[in-house]
Design a protein around this motif. Structure first.
Motif, short mmCIF file in Angstrom:
data_model
loop_
_atom_site.label_atom_id
_atom_site.label_comp_id
_atom_site.label_asym_id
_atom_site.label_seq_id
_atom_site.Cartn_x
_atom_site.Cartn_y
_atom_site.Cartn_z
N ILE A 261 45.09 42.70 34.97
CA ILE A 261 44.99 41.52 36.05
C ILE A 261 43.62 40.94 35.61
O ILE A 261 43.85 39.65 35.36
CB ILE A 261 45.33 41.62 37.19
CG1 ILE A 261 46.84 42.32 37.63
CG2 ILE A 261 44.91 40.58 38.41
CD1 ILE A 261 46.88 42.75 38.76
N GLU A 262 42.63 41.67 35.29
CA GLU A 262 41.32 41.10 35.10
C GLU A 262 41.35 40.20 33.86
O GLU A 262 40.69 39.25 33.68
CB GLU A 262 40.37 42.38 35.48
CG GLU A 262 40.04 42.61 36.79
CD GLU A 262 39.09 43.52 36.87
OE1 GLU A 262 38.86 44.42 35.92
OE2 GLU A 262 38.54 44.04 37.84
N ALA A 263 42.00 41.00 32.91
CA ALA A 263 41.95 40.56 31.43
C ALA A 263 42.78 39.16 31.33
O ALA A 263 42.45 38.34 30.73
CB ALA A 263 42.68 41.42 30.51
N MET A 264 43.76 39.05 32.30
CA MET A 264 44.70 37.65 32.21
C MET A 264 43.66 36.71 32.65
O MET A 264 43.72 35.46 32.21
CB MET A 264 45.76 37.91 33.35
CG MET A 264 46.76 38.80 32.89
SD MET A 264 48.17 38.65 34.17
CE MET A 264 49.31 39.77 33.62
N PHE A 265 42.79 37.03 33.49
CA PHE A 265 41.89 35.61 34.14
C PHE A 265 40.53 35.90 33.84
O PHE A 265 39.62 35.35 34.37
CB PHE A 265 41.92 35.91 35.70
CG PHE A 265 43.62 35.47 36.37
CD1 PHE A 265 43.77 34.24 36.45
CD2 PHE A 265 44.13 36.39 36.82
CE1 PHE A 265 44.96 33.90 37.12
CE2 PHE A 265 45.63 36.38 37.05
CZ PHE A 265 45.86 34.92 37.54
N ALA A 266 40.24 36.35 32.54
CA ALA A 266 39.07 36.67 32.06
C ALA A 266 38.42 35.11 31.70
O ALA A 266 37.04 34.98 31.73
CB ALA A 266 39.10 37.15 30.68
N HIS A 267 39.28 34.25 31.57
CA HIS A 267 38.74 32.61 31.06
C HIS A 267 38.16 32.04 32.61
O HIS A 267 37.73 31.03 32.43
CB HIS A 267 39.76 31.88 30.78
CG HIS A 267 40.87 31.63 31.54
ND1 HIS A 267 41.98 32.46 31.72
CD2 HIS A 267 41.44 30.63 32.16
CE1 HIS A 267 42.79 32.21 32.39
NE2 HIS A 267 42.66 31.14 32.75
#
Length: 453
Positions: free
Chosen positions: A332-338
């Motif tokens: 989940i954190e990787a999805m919203f890294a931007h």
């Protein structure tokens, strides 16, 4: 008269980027729209700031820019956000125009480019005559935050909740008699305060109800002000009666997840008998909130991540304790890294086990087990038999009894184990409760818990 009304700037190291971007935009906009006076109705800072703090320096630069274009009134806000004395330094930042700090209950006349404050809470008869003679642009009734701790110490904690509203209502009525005379003399009247109106809504859409809030709408209208400029509540809202208006501009930016409505400042048009106010939106940051009643939907989150852009994101879910590891938080954190900010708030639901009533009163394990079986409507004999096996035999003896049960003919008595008294040998009697299946496969009960009820 055109008034630019700002509130709840909340400058702090944590909120500096949002506060300065939004307030800087609002200052530019108010100057471009030729506002005559600027009002900051409390909570300019979020908490106590050191003199060398970048947040304090940024706020000082914006107030200095504002004062270069128009006179400024800054009202004392909540003491936890603006400790007493915080605003004193801003009174020194006037340039072309004055910065007036209203840190006590008073009336202030603005005319001919300067502020004239009352000696007491309202203008005395002599002061009022002088004010009417000079015919100012407007008279401001200033009601900063009241120290509730000191008030409670003077009247008692129990009475403070309701008595504060009565005291403020009495003052507003007294100021109303003065403001009525000013209005008859064709002088605009404006109220400024920092507090909570009964029935207003928070930025999260919750209605404020109770007896410990500072004002009622009727008390504010009793002040006989054409406009009443409020601060403290972060959601823009307003009320009107006979052309007179009360309004919160809300916070200058978006500082919390879940805040509703646009953010901005109010541009007022105030005359002797009426007032109007328009919200001027600021470029506040977007905040997206998504809640799951269970495990998060990864496909939905992926779609949200693709469309979130520069928004701040908060993700919440709730899940049973035994399934908490099934959620891939790192994914989940990787999805919203931007995203400029992402806040993940899982809620873990603990497993709750309740004790059977009366178990603790039993003195032996056998009795406790029998009591549990009674309360849960479970047959106690098989469980007590297996408990006896566990207490009187070792693992090898129990295993031998099980194997013997597998080799015994069907239809015999249930499995039992008797430990003899002889020191050199044990006598084992074992009967299977079920026979092996016809096709040679293992009995179903072998795949479960042998000692389960």
């Amino acid at each position: 008269m055109k008034i630019a009304h700002f509130s709840d700037l909340h400058y702090s190291p944590e909120r500096l980027d949002e506060a300065d971007r939004c307030f800087g935009f609002a200052v530019d906009d108010a100057i471009a729209r030729n506002a005559r006076v600027a009002v900051v109705s409390g909570d300019s800072t979020d908490h106590r700031l050191d003199a060398h703090s970048p947040a304090l320096g940024a706020l000082a630069r914006q107030i200095h820019r504002l004062a270069a274009a128009m006179p400024v009134i800054m009202l004392q806000g909540t003491f936890s956000h603006e400790p007493p004395g915080t605003l004193d330094i801003f009174a020194l930042m006037g340039s072309t125009n004055e910065v007036f700090v209203a840190d006590r209950i008073q009336q202030v006349a603005f005319g001919h480019g300067r502020f004239i404050a009352s000696a007491g809470a309202v203008f005395s008869a002599d002061e009022l005559a002088h004010v009417i003679e000079m015919h100012p642009d407007a008279v401001f009734t200033c009601l900063p935050t009241i120290n509730k701790g000191q008030f409670a110490a003077s009247v008692g904690a129990l009475a403070a909740a309701t008595d504060l509203g009565d005291v403020l209502g009495t003052y507003l009525a007294a100021s109303g008699s003065v403001n009525a005379q000013l209005r008859e003399a064709a002088i605009a009247t404006v109220g400024i305060s920092h507090g909570t109106v009964v029935g207003c809504e928070t930025e999260h859409g919750v209605t404020m109800a109770g007896f410990d809030h500072e004002f009622s709408l009727s008390a504010l209208f009793d002040a006989q002000c054409s406009a009443f400029l409020l601060g403290h509540i972060h959601k823009h809202q307003s009320w009107e009666s006979g052309g007179r208006r009360i309004a919160y501009p809300g916070s200058i930016g978006r500082f919390h997840y879940g805040e509703q409505g646009e953010k901005g400042y109010l541009l007022w048009e105030v005359d002797t008998d009426a007032a109007s106010a328009d919200l001027m939106p600021t470029p506040s940051r977007r905040m997206l909130c998504v809640d799951f009643d269970g495990s998060p939907d990864m496909e939905r989150l992926a779609a949200l991540a693709a469309d979130s852009g520069d928004a701040f994101v908060r993700i919440r879910w709730q899940i049973d304790e035994e399934h908490r590891q099934s959620v891939d938080r790192a994914a989940i954190e990787a999805m919203f890294a931007h995203a400029p900010g992402v806040k993940i708030e899982p809620r873990i639901l603990p497993i709750v086990r309740s004790r059977a009533q009366g178990i603790s009163l039993e003195t032996s394990v056998d009795a406790k087990l029998a009591r549990w079986c009674e309360l849960t409507d479970v047959a106690s004999s098989p469980l007590l038999e297996r408990l006896q096996m566990l207490e009187t035999a070792d693992a090898s003896e129990i295993a031998e009894a099980v194997l013997a049960g597998l080799e015994s003919p069907s239809g015999a008595a249930p499995l039992s184990l008797v430990v003899g008294a002889a020191a050199d040998a044990d006598v084992v009697e074992a009967q299977p409760s079920v026979s092996p299946s016809v096709d040679g496969s293992s009995p179903d009960w072998l795949e479960g818990d042998l000692f389960a009820a």
